[in-house]
Structures are given as structure tokens and as C-alpha cells.
Scaffold this motif. Sequence first.
Motif, PDB file in Angstrom:
ATOM      1  N   GLU A  42       0.813  -1.089   0.083  1.00  0.00           N
ATOM      2  CA  GLU A  42       0.105   0.040  -0.158  1.00  0.00           C
ATOM      3  C   GLU A  42       0.908   1.382  -0.039  1.00  0.00           C
ATOM      4  O   GLU A  42       1.861   1.518   0.758  1.00  0.00           O
ATOM      5  N   ILE A  43       0.437   2.212  -0.816  1.00  0.00           N
ATOM      6  CA  ILE A  43       1.278   3.425  -0.777  1.00  0.00           C
ATOM      7  C   ILE A  43       0.797   4.593   0.087  1.00  0.00           C
ATOM      8  O   ILE A  43      -0.620   4.554   0.118  1.00  0.00           O
ATOM      9  N   MET A  44       1.407   4.766   1.294  1.00  0.00           N
ATOM     10  CA  MET A  44       0.904   5.434   2.297  1.00  0.00           C
ATOM     11  C   MET A  44       0.710   6.997   2.015  1.00  0.00           C
ATOM     12  O   MET A  44      -0.053   7.615   2.556  1.00  0.00           O
ATOM     13  N   THR A  59       9.194  -4.718  -1.251  1.00  0.00           N
ATOM     14  CA  THR A  59       9.158  -5.493  -2.118  1.00  0.00           C
ATOM     15  C   THR A  59       8.378  -5.076  -3.505  1.00  0.00           C
ATOM     16  O   THR A  59       8.115  -5.571  -4.477  1.00  0.00           O
ATOM     17  N   VAL A  60       8.002  -3.858  -3.544  1.00  0.00           N
ATOM     18  CA  VAL A  60       7.400  -2.996  -4.822  1.00  0.00           C
ATOM     19  C   VAL A  60       8.318  -3.038  -5.633  1.00  0.00           C
ATOM     20  O   VAL A  60       9.507  -2.597  -5.538  1.00  0.00           O
ATOM     21  N   ASP A  61       8.048  -3.562  -7.061  1.00  0.00           N
ATOM     22  CA  ASP A  61       8.734  -3.234  -8.338  1.00  0.00           C
ATOM     23  C   ASP A  61       8.412  -1.854  -8.988  1.00  0.00           C
ATOM     24  O   ASP A  61       7.281  -1.542  -9.235  1.00  0.00           O
ATOM     25  N   LEU A  88       4.508   1.418 -10.796  1.00  0.00           N
ATOM     26  CA  LEU A  88       4.575   0.643  -9.581  1.00  0.00           C
ATOM     27  C   LEU A  88       3.705  -0.694  -9.814  1.00  0.00           C
ATOM     28  O   LEU A  88       2.455  -0.492  -9.724  1.00  0.00           O
ATOM     29  N   LYS A  89       4.267  -1.938  -9.641  1.00  0.00           N
ATOM     30  CA  LYS A  89       3.409  -3.092  -9.758  1.00  0.00           C
ATOM     31  C   LYS A  89       2.990  -3.689  -8.414  1.00  0.00           C
ATOM     32  O   LYS A  89       3.678  -3.384  -7.197  1.00  0.00           O
ATOM     33  N   PRO A 148      -5.345  -2.956 -13.087  1.00  0.00           N
ATOM     34  CA  PRO A 148      -5.915  -2.387 -11.757  1.00  0.00           C
ATOM     35  C   PRO A 148      -5.104  -2.777 -10.687  1.00  0.00           C
ATOM     36  O   PRO A 148      -5.352  -1.704  -9.495  1.00  0.00           O
ATOM     37  N   ASN A 149      -4.256  -3.612 -10.478  1.00  0.00           N
ATOM     38  CA  ASN A 149      -3.471  -3.640  -9.523  1.00  0.00           C
ATOM     39  C   ASN A 149      -2.110  -2.716  -9.465  1.00  0.00           C
ATOM     40  O   ASN A 149      -1.099  -3.093  -8.504  1.00  0.00           O
ATOM     41  N   ASP A 150      -1.936  -2.035 -10.649  1.00  0.00           N
ATOM     42  CA  ASP A 150      -0.769  -1.418 -10.768  1.00  0.00           C
ATOM     43  C   ASP A 150      -1.136  -0.039 -10.668  1.00  0.00           C
ATOM     44  O   ASP A 150      -2.125   0.535 -10.878  1.00  0.00           O
ATOM     45  N   MET A 151      -0.077   0.980 -10.070  1.00  0.00           N
ATOM     46  CA  MET A 151      -0.049   2.297 -10.071  1.00  0.00           C
ATOM     47  C   MET A 151       0.865   2.999 -11.039  1.00  0.00           C
ATOM     48  O   MET A 151       1.907   2.424 -11.317  1.00  0.00           O
TER      49      MET A 151
END
Length: 610
Positions: free
Chosen positions: A25-27, A48-50, A66-67, A100-103
Motif C-alpha cells: 500500500e502507498i501511504m 517488495t514493490v517493483d 509501480l506493480k 487495476p493492481n498497478d499504479m
Amino acid sequence: MKKGFFQLFVAISSSLMMSISWSAEIMSINFFQENEVSKLEVVLDSNTVDAQRFNVVEDKQIILDLKDVRATERVMRAFDTSEFSGSVVFVSAYKKPGEPNDMRIALQLRDNVRSVIKRMPNRIVLEIENRFGAFNQETIKARETVAEQIGSPINVNESANILIPKSENVEDILENITMSGRKRYVGKKISFNVRDVPVADILKMIAEASGFNIITTNEINSLPPLTLNLTNVAWDQALDTILGLNKLVATKNGMILMITTLEKATQDAEAAARARGLAESEEPLVTKVFPISYANTTDISKIIEDYLTETRGKISIDERTNALIVKDTVDVMERVRRIIEALDLQTPQVLIESKIVEVTESYSKEIGLKEGIGFGYDPIGNLSGAVTPVGDIPIAGADAGPGFTFSSAPSGGEGARSFFGLSVNKFSRLLNLNFSLQLLETESKAKIIASPKVITQNKKKAILNTRDTTSFQRSEGAGVERVSTFEEASAELKLEVTPQVTNEGSISLEIELSKEQFGTRPSADAPPDKQGRNISTNVLVDNGSTIVLGGIYNFEKRETHSGVPFLKDIPLVGWLFRTPYAPSTTKNELVIFITPRIINQEEAGLADRS
């Protein structure tokens, strides 16, 4: 059947739970600027974010993907960074289309510049240089490496305009190659000695020597072969030279370099522009009313017209409500809103306070015989033998007989003024002895203060004028035809000032100041003397500060003598042959103070600049 359904349900639920539990989660997303480097900080709850970064050179954008992350609506917001002096003007975060799971975070740039990703505990930092060469000043090692290769030290002022890779990393070197401008090369040195080799093969040789991946289009195969003889040349310099000789265009995606011909790149750019135009033509239009409080609706509408979608955007003015009606796409509407917020502010109002101080001081004195000395002598004397008693003081103005008269009287006026006189009608054989000793001292002081104040809007001239008048008599003709009239004379105090508030909150003043005042009259029926002072200047003053525009200081000392030559210079006796000793001193000083003050700083958007 029920058991199989239950197992399938558990499997689906478990997979969903695992996907949810393993999604970071992006805080928060933060933006700040340090010196000449802008930084975008993505704070996460996991390491662990790629993250992948690439440049869209045509649109002057940096894209950060961001994946497998999620974020709330509060975090996925767009914010304007154009008020910073850096290269980033706008940042927007949104879900990546189709995934939808990527930003995706898009950074709009003022110009194409380099960037680098740095990973820290629970955060990803994207550093963007605010001008070409900013990274080079931050990294001394890169400058030393280049100096070593070129055999001479690098001048910092010179290198500020030259593109130098941040490091010897292939990704940084490729990004440096795809930028425009003067460059220095830091790649590993290689040698070529080939004859009639296709351009695509030479590019592959450079890729193998340097370690990056290359993708070429079919158009490159039609280029004529090259003959090269290069010895001990940096591989990025050789690559840049081949791209320039064959008019090739390179775009970078990480460690992948995509190369095509200039003609093909132009066609692709035109096709992309047509696609964007088609997308804009199909985007739905919205209408919004923007009330205008302070700006002129006609002027601001002319500014906004340049930012509307061509052939689709429209703007109208409602004079009654002083509002703008805009019809355009959602993106354009947001841009118009920001423009109006920046321009529809109160006009700064400036209070100009001035003080005009004039001090005059004069001193004079007269010491000596006023009309000399007169006497007569009777050698025969009084035949009757009568003797006039000494001390017989007759009444002043009476026809006195033998004797003398003494008088001492002051005269009015500023300071002290007096004279001493002695008159002897007859004393023994001395007749008509008469002299008048004058002692005169005059001292005067005056202080004149004028304090004009005026308030005006930014870039609007203000005029303050006061006038004093007096009259004097003028006569024409003689005898019965003599006609007397009265004429008027005036003395003015006039202040003209035009303020201009700068972006830093200082005030530039264009000032015209004139001050007149009456002096003494030469005679009762003559016009009074008049003195004038003028100042014309342009000054820059901090808000609320006081500045001295100018000062005039006059010092005048006079001393005149007249009398009989030689005799007037004899000690003591010389008083009888010269005019009274009459020195005079006059001092005059004029000082002008100006204090400008913005009285609506907060409403005019200047509160944080003062």
C-alpha cells in the motif's frame, strides 16, 4: 458435488486473500526540492514493490510504474508543482489503464531532463535534475572521471551547460545520449576497424561491447554501409556519432535503446499527434461558470482563450454577474480553474507616507556708530561768563539750552536689539557733540514640516496637491487716475507617485515632488518672495521601509565693511570712519522621507513574500 464446490470456493477465497495480503500500500506521495534536484518520494508499507521508470520525450514526461500496489483516493491525487523553480510542473497518480493492481505516477516537465531512482527502506525516491548538469555538480566523482579521460580539469561554470552522465551506469549513459545539447562521454573505450558494414551490425557491436539492448526498425536496413576506423573511443561517443551521421533518432526505456530513422520518427510523432487529437475530439465537454471578483473579465478571457481546445472550447462573458462561462474538456477546465485562481486576486494597494522637513536658522548682529560723530568747537567761549552746570538734562524734544542729552533704548524684534546715543548742545567750548552707538543682535529659528499621504492601486498614478494663497497690491497710473488692484500669489505642495509592486513584495516608486513656500515681502505692496524645491526620481523600497529621497543643506555667512580707506583700519579711532560691524549667518536644511506600505498583502497574495 457440494464438497467439490466448497473446495473450489476455498481455493478462490485463498487466492484472493493472498493477492490482497501480498499487495503493498502507498501511504503517501511527497514532493520537495533540494538545491537543483527535485525529489518525488513514494512512502510504502513494504520493500517488495517493483518500480519502473521511463521517459516520454515527445510529451516531456517521466512515467513511474509501480506493480502490485494499492492506494486510497486521498493518496491518488494530482498536485501542481509549477510554483517551484524546478523542472517538474505537475504530478498526477492514478491506476494504470488495463491493470487495476498497478499504479502509475506521471510527472510533467518543463523540459526533458534526466532522472534516477533510489530505493530506501519502505520508500522509493525519484530524483529529477532541475537543469542539465545538476546531477554533475552533485557528484564530484563523475567530474573527476571525465577530467581524467579528456586529460584536463573541468571548469564548473563550463560544465554547467554540458550534459555529463551521473555515473558509468549504462542506463544513465543511454539517457545522456538521447538528450539534446553538448555532451561529454564517460563510456568504456573501444576500437573499430570495419569496412562496408551495415549500420545495424555496427550498432549491435556497440551494444555487445557496452551491455545494453538495442531494437532497430526495418528502415535502418536500407541505410548505406559504413566504414569506420576508430581507436580508443568511448562507446557512447561512437554511438552518438553514428546516430548523428545517419540522422537516426534514439529513445530509451531503461537499458533498452530503440533506434529508428528521423523520417520514421517524424511519421510516428505525427500519427501520435493525430491520435491525441482524435481522443480529444471524442472526449465529452463540460460547462462551468467562474465568477470573477477582481480581474477584468475581458482581459482574463483573452488569456484563457489560448488554453482552450481548438475548435471545441468556448468562452463567454456575462457582464451583469461579472462571470466567465467556459465549455471544454475536464482536463482543460481544471487548467482554466488554476489560471483564474492565480490571476483573480486583489490589486495591491499602496499607502505612501512622506515627510518634508525644512529647518532654517539665521543669526546677525550690528556693532558700531550708526551715523558717525559730529561736534563743534567755540574758541572764544561764553562772553557773559555764565557757566552752564554739568548734568542739566533737558527733556527730549524740547529746545534745551546748554547741556547734554543721554539716551538708551531697545527696539523690538526677534533676539535682542538696542542702541546707545549721546547728544551735547554745549559744554565749555565744545558745541553740538552728537553720536549714536548701535548694538543690534538678531537670531531666528524656523522648522517647517509637511506630511502628505496618499493611497493608490498598483501601477496607478496618485496626485496630491495643496495650495497656499496670498495677495498683494498693484497700482497703475498717477494722480486721480491711479488705480489699485489686488493680485493673488500661490505656493503649492504637489506629490505625484506611481507604485509598482514586484513579485518579491518590494515596491518600485516613480516620484515627482515639488514644494513651494512664501518668504518675506520686499515692501508692503510687493509680492512675497517664493522658494521652490523639486525632486524627480525612481527608487526601489522594501515594503514598510523608509528611504531618504534627498537632502539640501545650505550654509551662508556674510560680512561687509565700508568706510574711508586707511582711516577705517585704525584701531579704536577707525570706528569713526566705517560702517557698523554687521556679520550674518544663515543655515537651511531640507530632508524628504518616503515610506510605502502595502495595505492588503494577504488579499493580494503577497503575505508570504514580504
